[in-house]
Design a protein around this motif. Structure first.
Motif, PDB file in Angstrom:
ATOM      1  N   ASP A  70       0.754  -1.252  -0.011  1.00  0.00           N
ATOM      2  CA  ASP A  70      -0.110  -0.096  -0.083  1.00  0.00           C
ATOM      3  C   ASP A  70       0.826   1.116   0.037  1.00  0.00           C
ATOM      4  O   ASP A  70       1.955   1.238   0.532  1.00  0.00           O
ATOM      5  CB  ASP A  70      -0.765   0.188   1.362  1.00  0.00           C
ATOM      6  N   TYR A  71       0.285   2.249  -0.676  1.00  0.00           N
ATOM      7  CA  TYR A  71       1.330   3.451  -0.788  1.00  0.00           C
ATOM      8  C   TYR A  71       0.162   4.809  -0.203  1.00  0.00           C
ATOM      9  O   TYR A  71      -0.879   4.696  -0.893  1.00  0.00           O
ATOM     10  CB  TYR A  71       1.667   3.801  -2.222  1.00  0.00           C
ATOM     11  N   TRP A  72       0.622   5.684   0.180  1.00  0.00           N
ATOM     12  CA  TRP A  72      -0.086   7.028   0.439  1.00  0.00           C
ATOM     13  C   TRP A  72       0.942   8.179   0.088  1.00  0.00           C
ATOM     14  O   TRP A  72       1.978   7.977   0.299  1.00  0.00           O
ATOM     15  CB  TRP A  72      -0.362   6.947   1.847  1.00  0.00           C
ATOM     16  N   LEU A  73       0.278   9.296  -0.365  1.00  0.00           N
ATOM     17  CA  LEU A  73       0.932  10.662  -0.488  1.00  0.00           C
ATOM     18  C   LEU A  73       0.146  11.515   0.905  1.00  0.00           C
ATOM     19  O   LEU A  73      -0.960  11.303   0.875  1.00  0.00           O
ATOM     20  CB  LEU A  73       0.875  11.180  -1.574  1.00  0.00           C
ATOM     21  N   SER A  74       1.179  12.130   1.328  1.00  0.00           N
ATOM     22  CA  SER A  74       0.684  13.189   2.545  1.00  0.00           C
ATOM     23  C   SER A  74       1.228  14.458   2.477  1.00  0.00           C
ATOM     24  O   SER A  74       2.786  14.495   2.327  1.00  0.00           O
ATOM     25  CB  SER A  74       1.017  12.642   3.786  1.00  0.00           C
ATOM     26  N   THR A  75       0.656  15.490   2.706  1.00  0.00           N
ATOM     27  CA  THR A  75       1.217  16.870   2.621  1.00  0.00           C
ATOM     28  C   THR A  75       1.691  17.239   4.206  1.00  0.00           C
ATOM     29  O   THR A  75       1.683  18.660   4.492  1.00  0.00           O
ATOM     30  CB  THR A  75       0.230  17.956   2.130  1.00  0.00           C
ATOM     31  N   LEU A  76       1.519  16.303   5.229  1.00  0.00           N
ATOM     32  CA  LEU A  76       2.003  16.924   6.315  1.00  0.00           C
ATOM     33  C   LEU A  76       3.295  17.317   6.531  1.00  0.00           C
ATOM     34  O   LEU A  76       4.004  17.094   5.668  1.00  0.00           O
ATOM     35  CB  LEU A  76       1.805  15.720   7.476  1.00  0.00           C
ATOM     36  N   SER A  77       3.792  18.105   7.410  1.00  0.00           N
ATOM     37  CA  SER A  77       4.861  18.799   7.696  1.00  0.00           C
ATOM     38  C   SER A  77       6.159  17.744   7.706  1.00  0.00           C
ATOM     39  O   SER A  77       5.923  16.701   8.070  1.00  0.00           O
ATOM     40  CB  SER A  77       4.987  19.957   8.777  1.00  0.00           C
ATOM     41  N   THR A  78       7.269  18.233   7.466  1.00  0.00           N
ATOM     42  CA  THR A  78       8.539  17.594   7.394  1.00  0.00           C
ATOM     43  C   THR A  78       8.773  16.845   8.715  1.00  0.00           C
ATOM     44  O   THR A  78       9.591  16.000   8.672  1.00  0.00           O
ATOM     45  CB  THR A  78       9.589  18.080   6.784  1.00  0.00           C
ATOM     46  N   ASP A  79       8.543  17.608   9.666  1.00  0.00           N
ATOM     47  CA  ASP A  79       8.872  17.013  11.245  1.00  0.00           C
ATOM     48  C   ASP A  79       7.778  16.063  11.862  1.00  0.00           C
ATOM     49  O   ASP A  79       7.791  15.667  12.918  1.00  0.00           O
ATOM     50  CB  ASP A  79       9.162  18.050  12.272  1.00  0.00           C
ATOM     51  N   PRO A  81       6.388  12.578  12.759  1.00  0.00           N
ATOM     52  CA  PRO A  81       6.810  11.147  13.108  1.00  0.00           C
ATOM     53  C   PRO A  81       6.177  10.230  12.158  1.00  0.00           C
ATOM     54  O   PRO A  81       5.029  10.385  11.752  1.00  0.00           O
ATOM     55  CB  PRO A  81       6.557  11.204  14.658  1.00  0.00           C
ATOM     56  N   LEU A  82       7.006   9.180  11.911  1.00  0.00           N
ATOM     57  CA  LEU A  82       6.528   8.027  11.086  1.00  0.00           C
ATOM     58  C   LEU A  82       5.258   7.463  11.591  1.00  0.00           C
ATOM     59  O   LEU A  82       4.405   7.306  10.881  1.00  0.00           O
ATOM     60  CB  LEU A  82       7.403   6.921  10.974  1.00  0.00           C
ATOM     61  N   ARG A  83       5.104   7.182  12.841  1.00  0.00           N
ATOM     62  CA  ARG A  83       4.026   6.603  13.565  1.00  0.00           C
ATOM     63  C   ARG A  83       2.703   7.622  13.337  1.00  0.00           C
ATOM     64  O   ARG A  83       1.641   7.022  13.040  1.00  0.00           O
ATOM     65  CB  ARG A  83       4.355   6.581  15.224  1.00  0.00           C
ATOM     66  N   GLU A  84       2.906   8.923  13.402  1.00  0.00           N
ATOM     67  CA  GLU A  84       1.718   9.631  12.942  1.00  0.00           C
ATOM     68  C   GLU A  84       1.569   9.517  11.440  1.00  0.00           C
ATOM     69  O   GLU A  84       0.038   9.597  11.294  1.00  0.00           O
ATOM     70  CB  GLU A  84       2.162  11.076  13.513  1.00  0.00           C
ATOM     71  N   LEU A  85       2.307   9.688  10.438  1.00  0.00           N
ATOM     72  CA  LEU A  85       2.003   9.362   9.411  1.00  0.00           C
ATOM     73  C   LEU A  85       1.023   8.128   9.175  1.00  0.00           C
ATOM     74  O   LEU A  85       0.247   8.138   8.454  1.00  0.00           O
ATOM     75  CB  LEU A  85       3.279   9.428   8.586  1.00  0.00           C
ATOM     76  N   VAL A  86       1.594   6.923   9.654  1.00  0.00           N
ATOM     77  CA  VAL A  86       1.046   5.837   9.551  1.00  0.00           C
ATOM     78  C   VAL A  86      -0.539   5.811  10.383  1.00  0.00           C
ATOM     79  O   VAL A  86      -1.531   5.365   9.492  1.00  0.00           O
ATOM     80  CB  VAL A  86       1.710   4.732  10.365  1.00  0.00           C
TER      81      VAL A  86
END
Length: 146
Positions: A70-79, A81-86
């Protein structure tokens, strides 16, 4: 780009309900990686200097597969954390659960009117009923249903 993000890491995004011998705590987990990329598309607005904006590319790569699934694109800020992105990528489950609950349990799919105003009223009342039921479920003092 944060080079440390490109390595695969195991991330737990929520607690599940189905336990097993391999997963006695029912944790929902998998391997993920996140990279900063610049997706190319003629419809993506460019910066003043003509460059494309950076965003996150998040990939899920389960332990038992040869490649990402699975793949996603996100415009969240560069800082972020991976856990929050997931967690945000995987929140789709919550949205689908709420939709199913609205449709099956609270009659979102029962509207057969012909006007936008009537549909809007029906959806508003169904959403309010779902919010009320959710609040009741979260209240530890509310009586359990039989």
């Amino acid at each position: 780009m944060n080079a440390g993000r490109s390595a695969r890491r195991t991330v737990t995004w929520r607690q599940g309900t189905k336990t097993s011998k391999r997963n006695p705590t029912a944790e929902m987990r998998s391997q993920f990686t996140a990279l900063r990329v610049r997706p190319a598309n003629k419809d993506i607005p460019r910066a003043a200097d003509g460059s494309l904006p950076e965003c996150w590319l998040i990939a899920e790569w389960p332990h038992d597969t040869a490649e990402p699934t699975d793949y996603w694109l996100s415009t969240l800020s560069t800082d972020t954390p991976l856990r929050e992105l997931v967690r945000i990528c995987k929140i789709r489950w919550r949205v689908e659960h709420d939709y199913r609950e609205l449709k099956d349990g609270l009659s979102l799919d029962h509207f057969e009117g012909r006007s936008y105003l009537g549909w809007h009223r029906h959806v508003t009342l169904a959403a309010l009923a779902q919010a009320f039921c959710t609040l009741l479920r979260l209240d530890p003092k509310a009586p359990a249903q039989a």
